[in-house]
Each structure stands twice: as structure tokens, then as C-alpha cells.
Design an enzyme around this catalytic site. Sequence first.
Site, PDB file in Angstrom:
ATOM      1  N   CYS A 181      -9.918   2.687  18.262  1.00 36.99           N
ATOM      2  CA  CYS A 181      -9.816   1.971  19.530  1.00 36.99           C
ATOM      3  C   CYS A 181      -8.762   2.677  20.376  1.00 36.99           C
ATOM      4  CB  CYS A 181      -9.415   0.526  19.250  1.00 36.99           C
ATOM      5  SG  CYS A 181      -8.948  -0.415  20.698  1.00 36.99           S
ATOM      6  N   CYS A 200     -10.450  -3.514  20.374  1.00 42.40           N
ATOM      7  CA  CYS A 200     -10.299  -4.322  21.591  1.00 42.40           C
ATOM      8  C   CYS A 200     -11.651  -4.763  22.124  1.00 42.40           C
ATOM      9  CB  CYS A 200      -9.506  -3.560  22.653  1.00 42.40           C
ATOM     10  SG  CYS A 200     -10.470  -2.285  23.529  1.00 42.40           S
ATOM     11  N   CYS A 211     -12.911  -0.738  25.188  1.00 43.20           N
ATOM     12  CA  CYS A 211     -12.645   0.672  25.527  1.00 43.20           C
ATOM     13  C   CYS A 211     -13.848   1.545  25.173  1.00 43.20           C
ATOM     14  CB  CYS A 211     -11.385   1.157  24.810  1.00 43.20           C
ATOM     15  SG  CYS A 211     -11.635   1.457  23.049  1.00 43.20           S
ATOM     16  N   ARG A 257      -5.361   1.962  18.091  1.00 43.57           N
ATOM     17  CA  ARG A 257      -5.591   2.857  16.956  1.00 43.57           C
ATOM     18  C   ARG A 257      -4.285   3.042  16.171  1.00 43.57           C
ATOM     19  NH1 ARG A 257      -7.762   7.904  19.979  1.00 43.57           N
ATOM     20  NH2 ARG A 257      -8.126   8.666  17.892  1.00 43.57           N
ATOM     21  N   CYS A 282       0.868  -1.188   0.000  1.00 43.06           N
ATOM     22  CA  CYS A 282       0.000   0.000   0.000  1.00 43.06           C
ATOM     23  C   CYS A 282       0.902   1.234   0.000  1.00 43.06           C
ATOM     24  CB  CYS A 282      -0.866  -0.042   1.256  1.00 43.06           C
ATOM     25  SG  CYS A 282      -1.751   1.476   1.630  1.00 43.06           S
ATOM     26  N   HIS A 283       0.343   2.350  -0.426  1.00 42.78           N
ATOM     27  CA  HIS A 283       1.146   3.571  -0.488  1.00 42.78           C
ATOM     28  C   HIS A 283       1.694   3.976   0.893  1.00 42.78           C
ATOM     29  CE1 HIS A 283       2.097   7.076  -3.157  1.00 42.78           C
ATOM     30  NE2 HIS A 283       2.546   7.462  -1.986  1.00 42.78           N
ATOM     31  N   THR A 284       0.996   3.591   1.947  1.00 45.45           N
ATOM     32  CA  THR A 284       1.476   3.930   3.298  1.00 45.45           C
ATOM     33  C   THR A 284       2.776   3.187   3.615  1.00 45.45           C
ATOM     34  OG1 THR A 284      -0.801   4.307   3.939  1.00 45.45           O
ATOM     35  CG2 THR A 284       0.783   4.069   5.728  1.00 45.45           C
ATOM     36  N   ARG A 299      -2.557  -2.830  -6.882  1.00 40.95           N
ATOM     37  CA  ARG A 299      -1.993  -3.651  -5.829  1.00 40.95           C
ATOM     38  C   ARG A 299      -1.183  -4.779  -6.455  1.00 40.95           C
ATOM     39  NH1 ARG A 299      -2.470   0.052  -2.990  1.00 40.95           N
ATOM     40  NH2 ARG A 299      -3.537   0.155  -0.980  1.00 40.95           N
ATOM     41  N   CYS A 352      -6.645  -3.130   4.147  1.00 41.63           N
ATOM     42  CA  CYS A 352      -6.513  -1.672   4.090  1.00 41.63           C
ATOM     43  C   CYS A 352      -7.214  -1.096   2.870  1.00 41.63           C
ATOM     44  CB  CYS A 352      -5.050  -1.228   4.138  1.00 41.63           C
ATOM     45  SG  CYS A 352      -4.883   0.570   3.961  1.00 41.63           S
ATOM     46  N   CYS A 365     -14.489   1.634  21.415  1.00 43.38           N
ATOM     47  CA  CYS A 365     -15.064   0.406  20.866  1.00 43.38           C
ATOM     48  C   CYS A 365     -16.528   0.258  21.264  1.00 43.38           C
ATOM     49  CB  CYS A 365     -14.255  -0.808  21.319  1.00 43.38           C
ATOM     50  SG  CYS A 365     -12.668  -0.948  20.463  1.00 43.38           S
ATOM     51  N   HIS A 367       1.074  -3.936   5.926  1.00 41.52           N
ATOM     52  CA  HIS A 367      -0.149  -3.985   6.750  1.00 41.52           C
ATOM     53  C   HIS A 367      -1.347  -4.551   5.992  1.00 41.52           C
ATOM     54  CE1 HIS A 367      -0.190  -0.158   4.656  1.00 41.52           C
ATOM     55  NE2 HIS A 367      -1.497  -0.100   4.823  1.00 41.52           N
ATOM     56  N   GLU A 368      -1.131  -4.972   4.733  1.00 43.50           N
ATOM     57  CA  GLU A 368      -2.223  -5.625   3.996  1.00 43.50           C
ATOM     58  C   GLU A 368      -1.841  -7.085   3.814  1.00 43.50           C
ATOM     59  OE1 GLU A 368      -3.177  -4.022   0.166  1.00 43.50           O
ATOM     60  OE2 GLU A 368      -4.080  -2.209   0.983  1.00 43.50           O
TER      61      GLU A 368
HETATM   62  N1  APR Z   1      -3.431  15.035  -8.349  1.00 42.82           N
HETATM   63  C1  APR Z   1      -4.184  13.937  -8.634  1.00 42.82           C
HETATM   64  N2  APR Z   1      -3.772  12.676  -8.394  1.00 42.82           N
HETATM   65  C2  APR Z   1      -2.567  12.506  -7.840  1.00 42.82           C
HETATM   66  C3  APR Z   1      -1.727  13.591  -7.517  1.00 42.82           C
HETATM   67  C4  APR Z   1      -2.203  14.892  -7.800  1.00 42.82           C
HETATM   68  N3  APR Z   1      -1.465  15.975  -7.543  1.00 42.82           N
HETATM   69  N4  APR Z   1      -0.582  13.102  -6.983  1.00 42.82           N
HETATM   70  C5  APR Z   1      -0.710  11.761  -6.975  1.00 42.82           C
HETATM   71  N5  APR Z   1      -1.890  11.390  -7.503  1.00 42.82           N
HETATM   72  C6  APR Z   1      -2.402  10.038  -7.734  1.00 42.82           C
HETATM   73  C7  APR Z   1      -1.341   9.073  -8.231  1.00 42.82           C
HETATM   74  O1  APR Z   1      -1.097   9.203  -9.615  1.00 42.82           O
HETATM   75  C8  APR Z   1      -1.970   7.735  -7.862  1.00 42.82           C
HETATM   76  O2  APR Z   1      -2.764   7.209  -8.916  1.00 42.82           O
HETATM   77  O3  APR Z   1      -2.843   9.488  -6.514  1.00 42.82           O
HETATM   78  C9  APR Z   1      -2.862   8.066  -6.656  1.00 42.82           C
HETATM   79  C10 APR Z   1      -2.371   7.440  -5.364  1.00 42.82           C
HETATM   80  O4  APR Z   1      -2.493   6.068  -5.520  1.00 42.82           O
HETATM   81  P1  APR Z   1      -1.454   5.006  -4.921  1.00 42.82           P
HETATM   82  O5  APR Z   1      -0.082   5.513  -4.989  1.00 42.82           O
HETATM   83  O6  APR Z   1      -1.755   3.705  -5.569  1.00 42.82           O
HETATM   84  O7  APR Z   1      -1.861   4.983  -3.358  1.00 42.82           O
HETATM   85  P2  APR Z   1      -2.987   4.193  -2.561  1.00 42.82           P
HETATM   86  O8  APR Z   1      -2.403   2.945  -2.012  1.00 42.82           O
HETATM   87  O9  APR Z   1      -4.244   4.141  -3.358  1.00 42.82           O
HETATM   88  O10 APR Z   1      -3.184   5.196  -1.326  1.00 42.82           O
HETATM   89  C11 APR Z   1      -3.714   6.483  -1.540  1.00 42.82           C
HETATM   90  O11 APR Z   1      -4.128   6.803   0.794  1.00 42.82           O
HETATM   91  O12 APR Z   1      -3.423   5.148   2.210  1.00 42.82           O
HETATM   92  C12 APR Z   1      -3.181   6.439   1.764  1.00 42.82           C
HETATM   93  O13 APR Z   1      -0.837   6.904   2.002  1.00 42.82           O
HETATM   94  C13 APR Z   1      -1.823   6.531   1.116  1.00 42.82           C
HETATM   95  O14 APR Z   1      -1.864   8.838   0.603  1.00 42.82           O
HETATM   96  C14 APR Z   1      -2.036   7.543   0.052  1.00 42.82           C
HETATM   97  C15 APR Z   1      -3.497   7.345  -0.347  1.00 42.82           C
HETATM   98 ZN    ZN Z   2      -2.764   0.977   3.626  1.00 42.05          ZN
HETATM   99 ZN    ZN Z   3     -10.926  -0.533  21.972  1.00 36.86          ZN
END
Ligand code: APR
Ligand code: ZN
Ligand code: ZN
Length: 394
Positions: A129, A115, A118, A133, A62-64, A389, A194, A121, A85-86
Site C-alpha cells: 500500500c 488503505c 491507492c 507499506r 517474531c524474529h523481526t 512462537r 505476521c 491497493c 507486530h503480531e
Molecule cells: N542456515 C540455515 N538456517 C539458519 C541459518 C543458516 N545459516 N541461520 C539461522 N537459521 C535458522 C535458525 O536456526 C532458525 O531456525 O533460521 C531460523 C529462523 O527462525 P526464527 O529465528 O524463528 O525467525 P522467524 O520468526 O521464523 O523469521 C524468519 O523472516 O521475518 C523474517 O526477520 C525474520 O529473517 C527472519 C525470518
Molecule cells: Zn514478523
Molecule cells: Zn493503499
Amino acid sequence: MAIIKMKNNTSNAKDVTTAGKVITCKAAVAWGPGQPLVVEEILVDPPQKMEVRIKIHFTSVCHTDLGAWQGKNEAQRVYPRILGHEASGVVESVGEGVEDMKVGDHVVPIFNGECGDCVFCKSKSSNLCKKFRVDPLKSVMTNDGKTRFWTKQGEPIYHFLNTSTFSEYTVVDSACVVKIDPNAPLKTMTLLSCGVTTGLGAAWNTANVHAGSTVAVFGLGAVGLAAVEGARSRGASRIIGIDINSEKLARAETMGVTDIINPLELKKPVHEEIREISDGGVDFSFECAGNLDVLREAFLSTHEGWGLTVLLGIHTTPKTLPLHPMELFTGRRIIGSVFGDFKGKTQLPLFAKQCMHGAVKLDEFITHELPFSEINQAFQLLMDGKSLRCVLHL
Ligand code: APR
Ligand code: ZN
Ligand code: ZN
């Protein structure tokens, strides 16, 4: 879907004989910001009181994870660390006091735990939570403040987001594991940890998009497209997708987006275009890019009087909302959504069943699959905007 050379990865751990013992297995260890993850042997302690040890079968990036790995958020301060985390997997063993899960159960780890005891929850108004959290700085188990992961030299390896799924085995608090139907396909269930839950839940639960609503989704990665799917399934009449990556826009059109906007090809601010084509602004906008400028555009794209902007993207410190307080007097509102406002333990099993029965086409979110050993390529694919993904097979 791109399937790129698969090979069978074996661990020297055997499920039947490992309960109560330290397991030696492979994990992808982050040793420093932006440094390639090292897939190496680590030691995994048995689960302690109210903990569960899981054999991970599938995990996705994931992007995070990307942000934490790149050192773009607080998470970068602790190393070595196991990100991820996924995921989906099977319970290998449970610690003392765990009654709602047993060895062999199919499970999905959740970073936003429940949990059950709390004040949060027990409240119907929140899925946060008190104990479990989201906390990017948390890197040890809640029980005893220690890690369950060790290098072969005996140094601690830290945890991430209550889950740390980039490992053949992980230990999580039982509050952060959800038991799912044993017939649910584990490969797609990883998306419920996620991305899909976050985006779809933001549309269903946080915004409560209804039939005929107009919607704008900023950022069309897995999270944004899940918000699109949530809006589509609720009968939204118009779903405007915004992304700077034209490939993402093309894919979004096949997944329910009715209008596309590439801000790079527009000669005016996105919100002006959206207000023009949606009779003054959309009812709901979703920020799924993790960018403050985008958040402001999303806010200004909604209709005065009732427009609601839902924030899903991760914004690093020390950033603040890009709004003048008086702008809220236009009647536009803004709200954050964590884990799609789903209460994980109590609501995810039903959502998993709905997905099994076709409520969401989970397969469409899996654009790539790789063996776990090629995790760095999965990071690269997401970084390059090529994947939604990439599911890793362990
Ligand atoms: N304007 C429009 N779209 C944008 C911009 C922008 N300025 N900058 C980035 N993007 C687009 C990217 O091109 C991409 O398609 O945002 C999308 C983000 O997608 P992913 O990188 O696949 O991320 P994802 O896992 O979907 O998560 C999205 O949520 O969980 C959070 O940290 C994560 O901030 C991220 C968001
Ligand atoms: Zn995530
Ligand atoms: Zn809780």
C-alpha cells in the site's frame, strides 16, 4: 507445549468507560538496543481520524522484533519505542470516519496495511500500500506525524511497523487492522499478523506451489515452517528443510518436511546436495533465515530454467543481492514476498476462517506461552532457538 507460570495481569483501564479518554496501561518499552524491555505504565491517546484503539489480548514475538530490539536494522534509531507486530485483540474505540469496525470487534493488526484507495491497493498485482507499506523507520502516526504513546513524564514513545503490539492498548490506522470472525480463537489468530501468513502465503500466493512440486525451505522457524505447511497443503512431493539447529530439523520432520539437511554436518555446499537429491534442483526455494549466504545457497538450489527463490528473511543494510547478474541467465528467478502477498484487509478474514476450519494447524506454531510481564524471556527463547512462537497473555 511449554506453559510457564501464568499470572493475571490487570490494567487500570476499563473498556466501557475509556472511549475518548487517555488510557493508562502497561507496555513493554524498548529504551535502547539490546536493553531489556521495561514493562511500565504508559499513556495511550484516543484514536484520531481513521484510527482504531485496540485492547491487545495476545501478542507473540517474531524474529523481526528481535532484530529491531538488538539494533540490527534501521529500526533501532528511534527510542523509546514499543515494538511488536503480531497480536490479536478487541476494538476498544474507533476514531472519526471508521466505518468498517466498531467497539468489541475481534481484530488482528497488520504491519502491511491496505488503505483500499491507492494505486497499489487498486492493483491486483500487489499487496503493498502506498500509505501503509512496511517502513522500519516510520515511528509516528500517518495522520499527524505524532505518537499516541507517552511516558508518564509526558515524553513521546515511538511506534513500530504500523502496529506496536507490546502494549495492553495500541492505536493503529484502520488500514492496519483486520476484523476477524468473533468465534476465531484469539490466541492462535495472533500468528496471522505476521509469521504464519508470511510463510504460508509465500508458498500459496507468491510461488504458487502446485501438486508434485519440489521445494527447499531454508530456516525452519515459524516463517519457514509456515512455508513448509503451505507447500505441503498444495501437494508438494518433496520438501527439503535446511537449518543449523538440529532441534528445528527434528520438529520440521513432524510438520511435513520430507528430507532434512544440517549445513553444519555437510561436507559440501548445501546446493550441491540439494541438486543431487532432487534431480538437478528444486522448483521452489524459500529463504527464511535472513542471511545472505543462505540466500545464495537457496538460489543455487533451484533447477535451471524455471527455479524460483522466494525471499522472506529480513536483510539489513547495506547488503546487496549475492548474485552476478549473469546468473539470472540460467533461468533461475528470485522474488521477495511481503506478508505472503496477501492483501490484509480484503483477504485475511477468509484466511482466518480457513485456519479456524483446520486449513493450518496453528497450535503447532505456539511452543511457549508466558504472561506479558515476562516478555524478555520470550525474546530469550527466540534468540536461543528454543521457540517457534511464544504467545504472551495480556
Ligand atoms: N542456515 C540455515 N538456517 C539458519 C541459518 C543458516 N545459516 N541461520 C539461522 N537459521 C535458522 C535458525 O536456526 C532458525 O531456525 O533460521 C531460523 C529462523 O527462525 P526464527 O529465528 O524463528 O525467525 P522467524 O520468526 O521464523 O523469521 C524468519 O523472516 O521475518 C523474517 O526477520 C525474520 O529473517 C527472519 C525470518
Ligand atoms: Zn514478523
Ligand atoms: Zn493503499
